[in-house]
Motif scaffolding. Structure first.
Motif, PDB file in Angstrom:
ATOM      1  N   MET B 162       7.024  -5.145  -4.006  1.00  0.00           N
ATOM      2  CA  MET B 162       5.634  -5.339  -4.444  1.00  0.00           C
ATOM      3  C   MET B 162       5.048  -6.594  -3.793  1.00  0.00           C
ATOM      4  O   MET B 162       3.907  -6.602  -3.354  1.00  0.00           O
ATOM      5  N   ALA B 163       5.864  -7.645  -3.765  1.00  0.00           N
ATOM      6  CA  ALA B 163       5.367  -8.915  -3.242  1.00  0.00           C
ATOM      7  C   ALA B 163       4.975  -8.770  -1.779  1.00  0.00           C
ATOM      8  O   ALA B 163       3.901  -9.225  -1.367  1.00  0.00           O
ATOM      9  N   ALA B 164       5.800  -8.086  -0.991  1.00  0.00           N
ATOM     10  CA  ALA B 164       5.487  -7.958   0.436  1.00  0.00           C
ATOM     11  C   ALA B 164       4.200  -7.175   0.637  1.00  0.00           C
ATOM     12  O   ALA B 164       3.341  -7.560   1.433  1.00  0.00           O
ATOM     13  N   THR B 165       4.042  -6.076  -0.096  1.00  0.00           N
ATOM     14  CA  THR B 165       2.822  -5.285   0.092  1.00  0.00           C
ATOM     15  C   THR B 165       1.604  -6.003  -0.474  1.00  0.00           C
ATOM     16  O   THR B 165       0.540  -6.002   0.150  1.00  0.00           O
ATOM     17  N   ALA B 169      -1.424  -7.272   1.751  1.00  0.00           N
ATOM     18  CA  ALA B 169      -2.786  -6.778   1.545  1.00  0.00           C
ATOM     19  C   ALA B 169      -3.765  -7.948   1.432  1.00  0.00           C
ATOM     20  O   ALA B 169      -4.871  -7.901   1.986  1.00  0.00           O
ATOM     21  N   PHE B 170      -3.346  -9.010   0.741  1.00  0.00           N
ATOM     22  CA  PHE B 170      -4.240 -10.170   0.638  1.00  0.00           C
ATOM     23  C   PHE B 170      -4.503 -10.756   2.022  1.00  0.00           C
ATOM     24  O   PHE B 170      -5.621 -11.177   2.331  1.00  0.00           O
ATOM     25  N   LEU B 171      -3.469 -10.763   2.857  1.00  0.00           N
ATOM     26  CA  LEU B 171      -3.649 -11.294   4.208  1.00  0.00           C
ATOM     27  C   LEU B 171      -4.658 -10.443   4.972  1.00  0.00           C
ATOM     28  O   LEU B 171      -5.581 -10.970   5.613  1.00  0.00           O
ATOM     29  N   VAL B 172      -4.491  -9.123   4.889  1.00  0.00           N
ATOM     30  CA  VAL B 172      -5.409  -8.242   5.612  1.00  0.00           C
ATOM     31  C   VAL B 172      -6.836  -8.425   5.080  1.00  0.00           C
ATOM     32  O   VAL B 172      -7.800  -8.485   5.856  1.00  0.00           O
ATOM     33  N   PHE B 413      -4.998  -6.628  -5.810  1.00  0.00           N
ATOM     34  CA  PHE B 413      -5.002  -7.285  -7.126  1.00  0.00           C
ATOM     35  C   PHE B 413      -4.057  -6.598  -8.123  1.00  0.00           C
ATOM     36  O   PHE B 413      -3.236  -7.277  -8.748  1.00  0.00           O
ATOM     37  N   PRO B 414      -4.150  -5.264  -8.276  1.00  0.00           N
ATOM     38  CA  PRO B 414      -3.156  -4.625  -9.151  1.00  0.00           C
ATOM     39  C   PRO B 414      -1.731  -4.856  -8.656  1.00  0.00           C
ATOM     40  O   PRO B 414      -0.803  -4.977  -9.455  1.00  0.00           O
ATOM     41  N   MET B 415      -1.551  -4.939  -7.327  1.00  0.00           N
ATOM     42  CA  MET B 415      -0.227  -5.240  -6.781  1.00  0.00           C
ATOM     43  C   MET B 415       0.238  -6.604  -7.259  1.00  0.00           C
ATOM     44  O   MET B 415       1.382  -6.782  -7.666  1.00  0.00           O
ATOM     45  N   MET B 416      -0.676  -7.579  -7.172  1.00  0.00           N
ATOM     46  CA  MET B 416      -0.347  -8.936  -7.617  1.00  0.00           C
ATOM     47  C   MET B 416       0.045  -8.898  -9.090  1.00  0.00           C
ATOM     48  O   MET B 416       0.992  -9.561  -9.515  1.00  0.00           O
ATOM     49  N   THR B 417      -0.717  -8.112  -9.884  1.00  0.00           N
ATOM     50  CA  THR B 417      -0.397  -7.985 -11.307  1.00  0.00           C
ATOM     51  C   THR B 417       1.009  -7.403 -11.471  1.00  0.00           C
ATOM     52  O   THR B 417       1.797  -7.873 -12.287  1.00  0.00           O
ATOM     53  N   TRP B 443       2.337 -20.640  -9.767  1.00  0.00           N
ATOM     54  CA  TRP B 443       1.481 -20.397  -8.604  1.00  0.00           C
ATOM     55  C   TRP B 443       1.059 -18.939  -8.497  1.00  0.00           C
ATOM     56  O   TRP B 443      -0.042 -18.638  -8.028  1.00  0.00           O
ATOM     57  N   SER B 444       1.917 -18.028  -8.914  1.00  0.00           N
ATOM     58  CA  SER B 444       1.500 -16.624  -8.887  1.00  0.00           C
ATOM     59  C   SER B 444       0.355 -16.418  -9.870  1.00  0.00           C
ATOM     60  O   SER B 444      -0.572 -15.647  -9.616  1.00  0.00           O
ATOM     61  N   LEU B 445       0.410 -17.152 -10.984  1.00  0.00           N
ATOM     62  CA  LEU B 445      -0.690 -17.061 -11.954  1.00  0.00           C
ATOM     63  C   LEU B 445      -1.974 -17.661 -11.361  1.00  0.00           C
ATOM     64  O   LEU B 445      -3.070 -17.114 -11.548  1.00  0.00           O
ATOM     65  N   ILE B 446      -1.828 -18.761 -10.634  1.00  0.00           N
ATOM     66  CA  ILE B 446      -3.001 -19.377 -10.003  1.00  0.00           C
ATOM     67  C   ILE B 446      -3.630 -18.380  -9.015  1.00  0.00           C
ATOM     68  O   ILE B 446      -4.843 -18.179  -8.995  1.00  0.00           O
TER      69      ILE B 446
END
Lengths: 465, 501
Positions: B162-165, B169-172, B413-417, B443-446
Motif C-alpha cells: 500500500m505504501a509504495a502505491t 501516486a502522491f508523487l505522480v 488519499f484512500p491509499m494513505m488511509t 508523520w503519516s498522520l501529518i
C-alpha cells in the motif's frame, strides 16, 4: 448557515455555532495540530526524553518539561485541541447534513425543473415513423435494458417516465467518513481512559495471576488478573547466523485451577482471553531454574563422575555413581563474573570438618584443580538454560471502536471518491422521447453509457457501451 | 553477493535513463515522434523492473527456506514449504523499498500515460524514478537476510505494498501539479526564486548544522567486515546524563574531506544571491532579466563541482585510517566535541568494523542523492532559462493537468488511509497497541492531514488550480519526509528504522 429558531439568546448560540463551523477554525486547528505533531517528532518523547537532558540547555529543558513537551501527545492541551477539532467536525457535518439527507431521500421519478436544472445530458428525440406510444415505450425499454438496467416506471397523465437510479448511497459517504473519525477518536479516548498496558515474566512451567501495570510517568503497579496464565514451554530459535528466528510460548489459561485454553503465541500472534491480550515481547534467562552440570575428579585415582543441580540444590552424582565425598550445593550463579564468563559458586559441606565455598568458571575448566587443595576437584561443564517468557499484557477496550471507525472510513472514502449517484429519466409521450441524465460525480465515467443509450435510441443499433 | 534481481534493476535503470534523454531531445528539438520511443523504453524498463521484483521475491523466498530448513533440521514440504517461500516479500529493507516505490511510480504513470496520453509526464516520472533507483543503489544494506520475528507477518505485505502505491501516486500527483504550475504561467523567475531557496535549504541540510561558510564537510568512514560487506563505522559510548544516569550514545565516525564543503558553500552563496536577484527582478517587474539566471547558473556550476569533488573524495580519496590508535583518538575527539567529555582515558567505547577505514561512495549516500537531485533540478531550471517557451507549449492543457492531479490524489488519499489502517492493525498484533505516536506514525498522520486539507479546500471551498497545485507539491515534500526523513534519523528515533542494520 445555522438553521436556528428564534430564541432570546439566539445571538450567542449563532455566534458559537458560526465559530464552530467556520473555515478559519478548521484551518487554524489543522495548522496548529500539524505543528505540534511535527514538534513532537523532533523533541524526544516519553522514554527517550532522558536523551534530551544530555543535549538541551537546562533552561530549554525546564521550559519544555513544564508544558509537557516531552510527552506532548498526552498533555491536556493537545487533547483539548483534538476535542476542538472534533467539535468543528461535528458542527460542520451537522450543518451540511440536512441538505445531504434531503438529497439522499428525495426521489424524483418524474422530469421536473429541478431535474432539468441538474441534468448534465439531455436529448429530445422523435418517435420512429408511425410508432404508437406503446411501441415507442417497448423500444425504449429494450434499449434501456441493454444500457442502463432496471427502471422504475411512473405515469403522470399520458406520459410514462422510466427512471433509473443507482449509487444513491454514495450521497451519504461524506457524512459517513466524518462520523467515522468521531468513532476513531471515541475509541482513542476509551483507550487512553480505560486502556492498560503492562508486562510479566513467566518462567517455563510456572504460572502467574498478576501482571505489572506500567504507570504514567514511570514505575509499575502489580495488578491481579482474574485468571492465571501458565507458560508450558518457551522456545527461542535462531538462524544459523545467530539472528533470532522465532520466539514462541505455549500458554495455558487457568480459571480456578482448571485449564480452559492452551495456545501458542509468537511475535505478531497474540492470545486474547477475557479482554486481556498477551503478546510475546521478550524473554529472560531464568537462573533459578537453570540446570548446571559439573564433573568431579578424584585427584588420587583420576576417576570422574558427573553431577547436576539447580541453584540452591544439592548436587547429585549422575546415574548410580557412588556418593560424593561431601555435600555440594550451588549457592550463586553469575552469567559473567568479572568478565570471565559464566560462573557458579559452590558450597562444600563435608560430613566432618569445615564448610568451604569456591567459584567455578565454565570457560576455565582447570581453575578449581589449580586453585584448591582438595581430594576431589570440580569442573563446571555447562547445563541447560531455562527461560522466562516475557509477555506484554494489555487491555484496550477502545480498539474495536477504532477499527470499526477505520473500516467505515475506508468504505466511506471509496464510496465518496469512486461511486457516483447516477440517474436517467426517459419520458415517452406525444411523439417524443425525452432523455435527461445526471451524475453526482465523475461524469466522464458515466458519459459513455448515456451516449450509448441515446445512440441506440436514435439508430436502433449499438450494443452496450 | 549480488543477486540476479539487482542486475535486472540495473537494466531497468538504463531504460529509464534512455527515456529521460529522449524526452530532453524531444523538448530541445521539438521532434514529437521521439515520444513514442521514450514511452516504449519506459514500458520496457517497467517490464524488466517487474521481472526483477518477481525474481527478488523468489530469491528472498529461497533464502528464507534455506534458513528455515537449516534451523529446523529437515526439509519442508507441501503447504509449509510454500508458506515459507512466499513469506518474504521483495520490500523489507530500505533498498528494496526504494526499488519497489520506483516500480509503483512507473506503474501509476504508465496507467495514466495510456488513459490520458499526456506528453512530458514521462520525463518527470522517469527522472524521479531514476533518482529513487540511484539512491537505492548507494545503500549498503542490500543483502537478503531471513526476516526477524517482528517482520514475520502477512500484514507486512499489505502495509508496504500500500505504501509504495500510495506514495507513488502522491508523487505522480505532485508531478502533474508542478507541470500545472509551469503551464499556468508561474514565471521562470518565480520558479527560479523557489528553487534557489530550496537549494540553499537543502545545502544547509547537507551541512547539518555546521556553519556552511566554514567550508567544513565530513564524510562517514566505512570499513569491510569479515564477510566482505561494507558498512558504516560508528562508535558506541556511554554518556553521563544530567540526572546522573548513564546513557549509551552512538555516533557515526566521520572525517573531514577537502574541497567538497567549500564548493557547497560557494554554491549555496550563489543560490542565495540568485534568489535575491530573482526577487529584485520581480520587484522591478522585469520577468526576463538575466542576473538571476546567471547567478543561478553559477550556483549550478559550483554544485556540479561539489558533486565532482564528492565523487573524487569517495573514490580516490586518500582518506584511509589503518591504525586502531587513530580511530580511538577520533572517537575521543568526538566524545569531547559532542558531549563535552574530556576524560578520554575513562571513556568506554566500542567501534564497529575494523581497520582500514576509508571514505567511499557509501559514506554519505543521502548527501550524494541530495546533491544529484539538486543538480538535476538546477540543470532543468538552466535548461528552462533557454527553452521556456517550447517546454511550456509542449505541456498538456492546464485543465487536464489540474484535473489529473486531483484524480490521482483521490486515489492516493484512500491509499494513505489504508497505509495507516493496515499499519495500525499490524501494530495491534505486533506491539499491543494500534497507535503509539512513533515518529513514522505521527508523520503519516501529518501527511494525511495535509491531503485531507487539500481535499476539503478543493471539494468544499473550490480551491482548484494554483492553490491546489501548491498544496499538492508541498504535500509531496511531506510524503518524502515521512518516507525517508524519519528513517534517516532526522527525528527522534522510533520503530520504523530499517535504514540501519
Amino acid at each position: 448557515m445555522p438553521q436556528k429558531t428564534d430564541t432570546p439568546n439566539n445571538d450567542f448560540v449563532d455566534l458559537a455555532w458560526s465559530f464552530f463551523v467556520s473555515l478559519r477554525l478548521s484551518v487554524t486547528l489543522f495548522i496548529v495540530i500539524a505543528a505540534v505533531l511535527v514538534a513532537g517528532t523532533f523533541i524526544p518523547q516519553g522514554e527517550e526524553a532522558g536523551k534530551a537532558q544530555a543535549v538541551y540547555s537546562p533552561g530549554l529543558y525546564r521550559f519544555l518539561d513544564s508544558i509537557g513537551g516531552f510527552d506532548v501527545y498526552h498533555t491536556w492541551w493537545f487533547t483539548a485541541l483534538l476535542l476542538l477539532l472534533c467539535l468543528n467536525l461535528v458542527a460542520c457535518t451537522v450543518n451540511r447534513f440536512p441538505m445531504v439527507w434531503r438529497r439522499f431521500v428525495t426521489r424524483r421519478p418524474l422530469v421536473d425543473e429541478q431535474v432539468l436544472g441538474n441534468a448534465r445530458w439531455t436529448a429530445d428525440l422523435p418517435y420512429r415513423n408511425g410508432e404508437s406510444d406503446e411501441a415507442a415505450l417497448a423500444r425504449v425499454r429494450a434499449a434501456a435494458k441493454a444500457h442502463l438496467g432496471t427502471a422504475r416506471v411512473a405515469t403522470a397523465g399520458a406520459a410514462t417516465t422510466l427512471w433509473f437510479d443507482s449509487g444513491r448511497i454514495s450521497r451519504l459517504a461524506f457524512p459517513a467518513v466524518h462520523m467515522s473519525l468521531l468513532f476513531i477518536l471515541f475509541g482513542a479516548i476509551i483507550s487512553s481512559a480505560a486502556g492498560e498496558d503492562g508486562f510479566v515474566y513467566v518462567p517455563e512451567g510456572s504460572e502467574v495471576d498478576y501482571y505489572n501495570l506500567r504507570m504514567p510517568g514511570g514505575g509499575t503497579l502489580r495488578k491481579d488478573l482474574p485468571f492465571s496464565v501458565r507458560c508450558d514451554k518457551f522456545v527461542y530459535e535462531r538462524f544459523a547466523d545467530g539472528r533470532p528466528k522465532e520466539y514462541r510460548s505455549t500458554l495455558t489459561i487457568l480459571e480456578r485451577g482448571k485449564n480452559v485454553l492452551t495456545r501458542d503465541i509468537w511475535v505478531n500472534a497474540p492470545l486474547e482471553y477475557g479482554g486481556m491480550n498477551f503478546y510475546q515481547s521478550s524473554y529472560q534467562p531464568d537462573a533459578s531454574r537453570q540446570v548446571f552440570t559439573m564433573e568431579f575428579e578424584e585427584k588420587a585415582t583420576g576417576k570422574k563422575t558427573t553431577g547436576a543441580a539447580r541453584r540452591g540444590e544439592e548436587i547429585r552424582a549422575a546415574g548410580g555413581a557412588p556418593a560424593l565425598d561431601a555435600k555440594y550445593t550451588i549457592i550463586e550463579y553469575n552469567p559473567d563474573l568479572g568478565s570471565f564468563g559464566p560462573a557458579i559458586r559452590v558450597a562444600r559441606e563435608p560430613a566432618s570438618g569445615d564448610r568451604g565455598e569456591f567459584w567455578l568458571f565454565q570457560r576455565f575448566p582447570g581453575f578449581d584443580a589449580k586453585n584448591r587443595e582438595a581430594p576431589v576437584t570440580l569442573k563446571y561443564t555447562g547445563g541447560r538454560e531455562a527461560y522466562a517468557t516475557g509477555l506484554q499484557v494489555s487491555r484496550d477496550p477502545g480498539t474495536p471502536f477504532v477499527f470499526l471507525g477505520s473500516a467505515i472510513m475506508l468504505v466511506g472514502l471509496f464510496a465518496a471518491f469512486f461511486m457516483s449517484h447516477r440517474q436517467v429519466w426517459v419520458r415517452v409521450t406525444g411523439g417524443r422521447v425525452f432523455v435527461a441524465a445526471s451524475a453526482s460525480r465523475n461524469p466522464r465515467g458515466f458519459e459513455p453509457k448515456v451516449r450509448g443509450f441515446i445512440e441506440t435510441l436514435k439508430t436502433g443499433e449499438g450494443g452496450r457501451a | 553477493m549480488t543477486h540476479f534481481s539487482e542486475k535486472l534493476f540495473l537494466v531497468a535503470f538504463f531504460h529509464y535513463l534512455a527515456a529521460v534523454v529522449l524526452y530532453m531531445i524531444m523538448v530541445a528539438t521539438a521532434k514529437h515522434g521521439v515520444r513514442k520511443l521514450a514511452v516504449g523504453l519506459s514500458i520496457g524498463g517497467t517490464v524488466v523492473h517487474t521481472l526483477g521484483l518477481l525474481v527478488r521475491y523468489i530469491e528472498a523466498g529461497l533464502v528464507e527456506l534455506q534458513a528455515f530448513e537449516q534451523a529446523e533440521g529437515h526439509a519442508l514440504a507441501g503447504w509449509e514449504r510454500w508458506k515459507v517461500l512466499l513469506s518474504h516479500p521483495p520490500f523489507t529493507n530500505l533498498y528494496e523499498s526504494l526499488v519497489f516505490f520506483a516500480w509503483g511510480v512507473m506503474v501509476i504513470y504508465l496507467v495514466l500515460e495510456f488513459r490520458y496520453k499526456l506528453s512530458l509526464v514521462g520525463l518527470f516520472a522517469n527522472a524521479l524514478v531514476l533518482l529513487a533507483l540511484g539512491l537505492s543503489s548507494l545503500l549498503t544494506d542490500r543483502e537478503i537476510t531471513p526476516l526477524v520475528p517482528a517482520l514475520q507477518s502477512w500484514w507486512l505485505h499489505m502495509h508496504v505494498a500500500m505504501a509504495a502505491t500510495g506514495y507513488g501516486a502522491f508523487l505522480v500527483a505532485a508531478v502533474f501539479s508542478f507541470m500545472f504550475l509551469l503551464k499556468d504561467g508561474v514565471g521562470h523567475r518565480r520558479i527560479g526564486l523557489a528553487l534557489s531557496l530550496v537549494s540553499v535549504l537543502m545545502l544547509l541540510g547537507v551541512a547539518r548544522g555546521t556553519p556552511i561558510l566554514s567550508g567544513d564537510y565530513s564524510m562517514t568512514l566505512v570499513s569491510k567486515n569479515a564477510h566482505g560487506k561494507t558498512s558504516l563505522a560508528f562508535a558506541e559510548f556511554e554518556v553521563p546524563a544530567r540526572d546522573g544516569r548513564r546513557l549509551t550514545a552512538d555516533v557515526e565516525l566521520k572525517r573531514r574531506v577537502p574541497h567538497t564543503g567549500a564548493l557547497m558553500s560557494l554554491s549555496a552563496f550563489a543560490f542565495l544571491l540568485a534568489a535575491a536577484a530573482y526577487a529584485v527582478q520581480g520587484r522591478k517587474g522585469k520577468e526576463h532579466g538575466r542576473a538571476g539566471d546567471w547567478l543561478f547558473t553559477a550556483g549550478t556550476v559550483m554544485l556540479a563541482g561539489a558533486l565532482a569533488s564528492f565523487v573524487a573524495n569517495a573514490t580516490g580519496g586518500g582518506i584511509r585510517i589503518s591504525s586502531e590508535e587513530e580511530i580511538s583518538s577520533l572517537v575521543k575527539s568526538f566524545a569531547a566535541d559532542r558531549f563535552g567529555m574530556a576524560g578520554g582515558e575513562s571513556l568506554n567505547f566500542r567501534v564497529s568494523g575494523a581497520v582500514p577505514y576509508v571514505v567511499g561512495m557509501r559514506s554519505n549516500p543521502y548527501d550524494f542523492a541530495i546533491l544529484v537531485f539538486l543538480l538535476a533540478v538546477a540543470a532543468f531550471q538552466v535548461f528552462l532559462a533557454f527553452r521556456h517557451e517550447s517546454f511550456v507549449t509542449a505541456l498538456p492543457e492546464k485543465r487536464v493537468l489540474d484535473n489529473t492531479a486531483y484524480r490521482v490524489t483521490l486515489f492516493a488519499f484512500p491509499m494513505m488511509t489504508l497505509i495507516i489502517v493496515t499499519g495500525a492493525v499490524w501494530a495491534h498484533y505486533a506491539w499491543g497497541r494500534y497507535w503509539g505516536w512513533d515518529p513514522k506514525e505521527t508523520w503519516s498522520l501529518i501527511t494525511w492531514f495535509v491531503y485531507a486539507f487539500y481535499l476539503h479546500a478543493r471539494i468544499t471551498h473550490g480551491w482548484t488550480g494554483r492553490p491546489a497545485a501548491v498544496i499538492s507539491v508541498i504535500g509531496f515534500a511531506v510524503v518524502i519526509f515521512t518516507y525517508l526523513g524519519v528513517n534517516l534519523g532526522l527525528t527522534g528515533g522510533g520503530l520504523h528504522v530499517y535504514g540501519k542494520g
